[in-house]
Design a protein around this motif. Structure first.
Motif, PDB file in Angstrom:
ATOM      1  N   GLU A 196       0.804  -1.217  -0.185  1.00 21.06           N
ATOM      2  CA  GLU A 196       0.010  -0.017   0.151  1.00 21.06           C
ATOM      3  C   GLU A 196       0.890   1.382  -0.117  1.00 21.06           C
ATOM      4  O   GLU A 196       1.851   1.337   0.802  1.00 21.06           O
ATOM      5  N   ASP A 236       0.756   5.401  -0.006  1.00 17.65           N
ATOM      6  CA  ASP A 236      -0.246   6.619   0.052  1.00 17.65           C
ATOM      7  C   ASP A 236      -1.407   5.990   0.121  1.00 17.65           C
ATOM      8  O   ASP A 236      -2.476   6.912  -0.507  1.00 17.65           O
ATOM      9  N   CYS A 237      -1.911   5.249   0.815  1.00 19.00           N
ATOM     10  CA  CYS A 237      -3.263   4.533   1.298  1.00 19.00           C
ATOM     11  C   CYS A 237      -4.062   4.233  -0.079  1.00 19.00           C
ATOM     12  O   CYS A 237      -5.311   3.840  -0.050  1.00 19.00           O
ATOM     13  N   ASN A 238      -3.023   3.852  -1.019  1.00 19.72           N
ATOM     14  CA  ASN A 238      -3.790   2.902  -2.280  1.00 19.72           C
ATOM     15  C   ASN A 238      -3.072   1.531  -2.338  1.00 19.72           C
ATOM     16  O   ASN A 238      -1.862   1.610  -2.139  1.00 19.72           O
TER      17      ASN A 238
END
Length: 163
Positions: free
Chosen positions: A48, A50-52
């Motif tokens: 993951e 940056d939160c993706n």
């Protein structure tokens, strides 16, 4: 390959998948045109950033063997070592003899860097079924049929250790 030489990009984490990742994993695997069956999020590791979710891969369990499968790095994140890091992590996590199937010479060369060697379908293990687990050979049978009848460039590989 030595994992100590690899490091994640800033803002990225490698972690076990959670139930919240299930649909992102399915979308990544589907968009990469990989086998959409046997996608068990509990067997996945993800990266993951940056939160993706930008990479995923799983260790499928079979009777007497494991398969490194469903390895995908999002196209915009390729070329940054994430596939290498995730592949090495899955190899290090495996607890049984490890196999994979891939399409084409380019991917076979990628995996050979980690100690995978091409083997014939006939050389795949045929362990007896235990505790409801199917055999690796029965799972790869469809790919072998596609290889023979449709000339799909499937390569079966076995992990024999890092070179």
């Amino acid at each position: 390959m030595n994992q100590s030489n690899l490091s994640l990009l800033s803002g990225c984490i490698l972690r076990k998948a959670t139930s919240a990742d299930k649909w992102s994993i399915r979308l990544m695997v589907f968009s990469a045109k990989l086998d959409p069956t046997q996608l068990n999020w509990q067997q996945f590791w993800v990266i993951e950033c940056d939160c993706n979710l930008v990479a995923c891969g799983q260790l499928r369990n079979f009777s007497g063997a494991q398969e490194l499968g469903s390895l995908v790095v999002a196209s915009t994140w390729r070329g940054r070592g994430l596939g290498t890091l995730l592949t090495q992590h899955l190899i290090n996590t495996a607890t049984q003899p490890l196999y994979l199937e891939c399409l084409g010479e380019r991917l076979a060369q990628f995996y050979s860097r980690f100690g995978f060697v091409p083997i014939s379908f006939e050389d795949l293990p045929q362990f007896p079924k235990t505790s409801g687990l199917s055999t690796l050979k029965s799972k790869f049978r469809f790919s072998q049929l596609a290889k023979k009848l449709l000339r799909v460039p499937v390569v079966f590989m076995e992990h024999r250790g890092n070179s």
